[in-house]
Design a protein around this motif. Structure first.
Motif, mmCIF file in Angstrom:
data_model
loop_
_atom_site.group_PDB
_atom_site.id
_atom_site.type_symbol
_atom_site.label_atom_id
_atom_site.label_comp_id
_atom_site.label_asym_id
_atom_site.label_seq_id
_atom_site.Cartn_x
_atom_site.Cartn_y
_atom_site.Cartn_z
ATOM 1 N N VAL A 86 0.873 -1.178 0.000
ATOM 2 C CA VAL A 86 0.000 0.000 0.000
ATOM 3 C C VAL A 86 0.904 1.220 0.000
ATOM 4 C CG1 VAL A 86 -1.777 1.285 1.211
ATOM 5 C CG2 VAL A 86 -1.807 -1.223 1.259
ATOM 6 N N LEU A 87 0.766 2.068 -1.022
ATOM 7 C CA LEU A 87 1.644 3.223 -1.193
ATOM 8 C C LEU A 87 0.988 4.492 -0.650
ATOM 9 C CD1 LEU A 87 3.049 1.182 -3.088
ATOM 10 C CD2 LEU A 87 3.513 3.098 -4.628
ATOM 11 N N SER A 88 1.816 5.352 -0.090
ATOM 12 C CA SER A 88 1.371 6.688 0.305
ATOM 13 C C SER A 88 1.083 7.526 -0.946
ATOM 14 C CB SER A 88 2.453 7.365 1.140
ATOM 15 O OG SER A 88 3.683 7.370 0.422
ATOM 16 N N ARG A 89 0.528 8.720 -0.735
ATOM 17 C CA ARG A 89 0.382 9.710 -1.808
ATOM 18 C C ARG A 89 0.867 11.034 -1.221
ATOM 19 N NH1 ARG A 89 -0.409 9.458 -7.297
ATOM 20 N NH2 ARG A 89 -2.454 8.446 -7.293
ATOM 21 N N GLN A 90 2.173 11.239 -1.271
ATOM 22 C CA GLN A 90 2.824 12.259 -0.459
ATOM 23 C C GLN A 90 2.733 13.653 -1.054
ATOM 24 O OE1 GLN A 90 6.007 8.798 0.765
ATOM 25 N NE2 GLN A 90 6.823 10.750 0.085
ATOM 26 N N THR A 91 2.356 14.623 -0.202
ATOM 27 C CA THR A 91 2.321 16.025 -0.588
ATOM 28 C C THR A 91 2.837 16.900 0.556
ATOM 29 O OG1 THR A 91 -0.027 16.082 0.039
ATOM 30 C CG2 THR A 91 0.469 15.803 -2.302
ATOM 31 N N VAL A 109 -0.987 -2.433 -7.668
ATOM 32 C CA VAL A 109 -1.824 -3.230 -8.569
ATOM 33 C C VAL A 109 -3.252 -2.702 -8.623
ATOM 34 C CG1 VAL A 109 -0.424 -5.293 -8.252
ATOM 35 C CG2 VAL A 109 -2.386 -4.909 -6.740
ATOM 36 N N ARG A 110 -3.546 -1.686 -7.799
ATOM 37 C CA ARG A 110 -4.857 -1.040 -7.800
ATOM 38 C C ARG A 110 -4.656 0.458 -7.685
ATOM 39 N NH1 ARG A 110 -7.619 -3.036 -2.671
ATOM 40 N NH2 ARG A 110 -9.423 -1.901 -3.512
ATOM 41 N N GLU A 111 -5.620 1.210 -8.211
ATOM 42 C CA GLU A 111 -5.554 2.663 -8.109
ATOM 43 C C GLU A 111 -5.759 3.100 -6.665
ATOM 44 O OE1 GLU A 111 -4.906 5.073 -10.358
ATOM 45 O OE2 GLU A 111 -4.434 3.498 -11.808
ATOM 46 N N ARG A 112 -5.057 4.147 -6.275
ATOM 47 C CA ARG A 112 -5.296 4.759 -4.968
ATOM 48 C C ARG A 112 -6.533 5.639 -5.036
ATOM 49 N NH1 ARG A 112 0.942 6.608 -4.392
ATOM 50 N NH2 ARG A 112 0.605 6.636 -6.640
ATOM 51 N N ASP A 113 -7.375 5.562 -4.027
ATOM 52 C CA ASP A 113 -8.560 6.411 -3.953
ATOM 53 C C ASP A 113 -8.404 7.451 -2.852
ATOM 54 O OD1 ASP A 113 -8.672 4.694 -1.811
ATOM 55 O OD2 ASP A 113 -10.713 3.984 -2.189
ATOM 56 N N TYR A 114 -7.150 7.850 -2.611
ATOM 57 C CA TYR A 114 -6.843 8.862 -1.604
ATOM 58 C C TYR A 114 -5.661 9.684 -2.093
ATOM 59 C CZ TYR A 114 -3.566 5.054 -0.573
ATOM 60 O OH TYR A 114 -2.636 4.056 -0.679
ATOM 61 N N THR A 115 -5.525 10.871 -1.512
ATOM 62 C CA THR A 115 -4.369 11.718 -1.791
ATOM 63 C C THR A 115 -3.983 12.430 -0.502
ATOM 64 O OG1 THR A 115 -3.447 13.389 -3.280
ATOM 65 C CG2 THR A 115 -5.698 13.748 -2.489
ATOM 66 N N ASP A 116 -2.891 13.187 -0.548
ATOM 67 C CA ASP A 116 -2.433 13.940 0.619
ATOM 68 C C ASP A 116 -2.246 13.037 1.833
ATOM 69 O OD1 ASP A 116 -2.642 16.295 -0.920
ATOM 70 O OD2 ASP A 116 -4.762 16.478 -0.414
ATOM 71 N N VAL A 117 -1.523 11.949 1.631
ATOM 72 C CA VAL A 117 -1.245 10.996 2.714
ATOM 73 C C VAL A 117 0.270 10.801 2.796
ATOM 74 C CG1 VAL A 117 -1.455 8.603 3.472
ATOM 75 C CG2 VAL A 117 -3.456 9.797 2.554
#
Length: 287
Positions: A86-91, A109-117
């Motif tokens: 599970v990857l972060s979405r770093q900002t 293997v799946r799209e992230r449904d979150y950001t700013d993590v």
């Protein structure tokens, strides 16, 4: 495999692991017996050119199939499958996501449904938390009592926001963790000698750290610029969070000083790959 890294002192903070796919491991975390973990290097991948060779970012212009293969290789070396990552979405925030079974595979293997993590926590065995770096500070957290983990990305903004302390607080909230039980590690990142910042940035650190800590955190140069010590700042933050000194490993490895082996934004600019930190509770862990 001898990587030829230059350490700032002789303390045994890391083990250099892997032959075909080298990575770094903290003995402190390994001794817990409950996690697989590591920090990648530039070596052992299939990316080419400025991304050579173990680039672990899909967002920098590299071929997606090369990045996917790189994740497969480093995952195999550390003991984690891509479908479990599970990857972060770093900002550069201090936002921390509670990772559940429903998140397994997101960012790989799946799209992230979150950001700013910029931080991730979980108590689900087998899920591998992944955060991304090229000079900023990786923060690892392992609670061997509640069997929970956290992994956070702390650049200067995250450090000013004390994301390390906030990660511990999230582990307390969701898992009942006692900070005195948590093992914490500050990973490879830019050292004070290599990290020049503006007076404005130094001023932000003055605002959130006690005056008696300032001499440990930064110093002013004749040109009005400052050298900033993110390692010490994050160590102070871990103490504020209640983590014990004997439960803490503080890096002695600078990404810029070792830019031949580790990606560094300060050394290479935007035309480069990214490193990653990995942390997973073992799949066969009994709760």
């Amino acid at each position: 495999m001898e990587l030829g890294l230059t350490y700032k002192n002789s303390q045994h903070i890391f083990d250099e692991k892997g032959d075909n796919t080298p990575y770094l491991e903290f003995p402190l975390l390994r001794r817990s017996g409950i996690v697989n973990h590591g920090f990648s290097t530039r070596l052992g991948g299939v990316s080419e050119g400025c991304y050579s060779s173990m680039n672990l970012s899909f967002d920098r212009g590299d071929r997606p199939e090369a990045v996917q293969e790189n994740f497969r290789r480093i995952g195999e070396a550390i003991g984690a499958e891509c479908s479990d990552m599970v990857l972060s979405r770093q900002t550069h925030t201090t936002n921390i996501r509670l990772v559940t079974e429903e998140d397994r595979g997101k960012g790989i293997v799946r799209e992230r449904d979150y950001t700013d993590v910029d931080g991730l926590i979980t108590n689900v065995p087998g899920i591998c938390l992944v955060t991304s770096y090229a000079d900023c500070v990786p923060l690892y957290f392992v609670d061997p009592v509640k069997k929970a983990i956290g992994l956070s990305h702390s650049g200067w903004r995250g450090t000013v926001g004390k994301i390390g302390k906030k990660t511990v607080e999230k582990m307390q909230e969701h898992f009942g963790s006692d900070p005195a039980d948590i093992l914490a590690a500050i990973g490879p990142s830019v050292c004070v000698d290599c990290y020049e910042v503006s007076a404005d940035v130094a001023g932000r650190f003055r605002e959130v750290f006690d005056r008696e800590e300032w001499d440990k955190l930064f110093y002013e140069k004749p040109d009005g610029k400052y050298q900033l010590n993110l390692w010490k700042a994050n160590e102070i933050i871990l103490r504020e969070a209640g983590i014990l000194p004997e439960h803490t490993a503080v890096t002695n490895l600078c990404t810029r000083c070792n830019s031949r082996i580790l990606y560094s934004h300060r050394a290479q600019g935007d035309r480069r790959g990214n490193l990653c930190a990995f942390l997973a509770l073992k799949k066969n862990l009994r709760r």
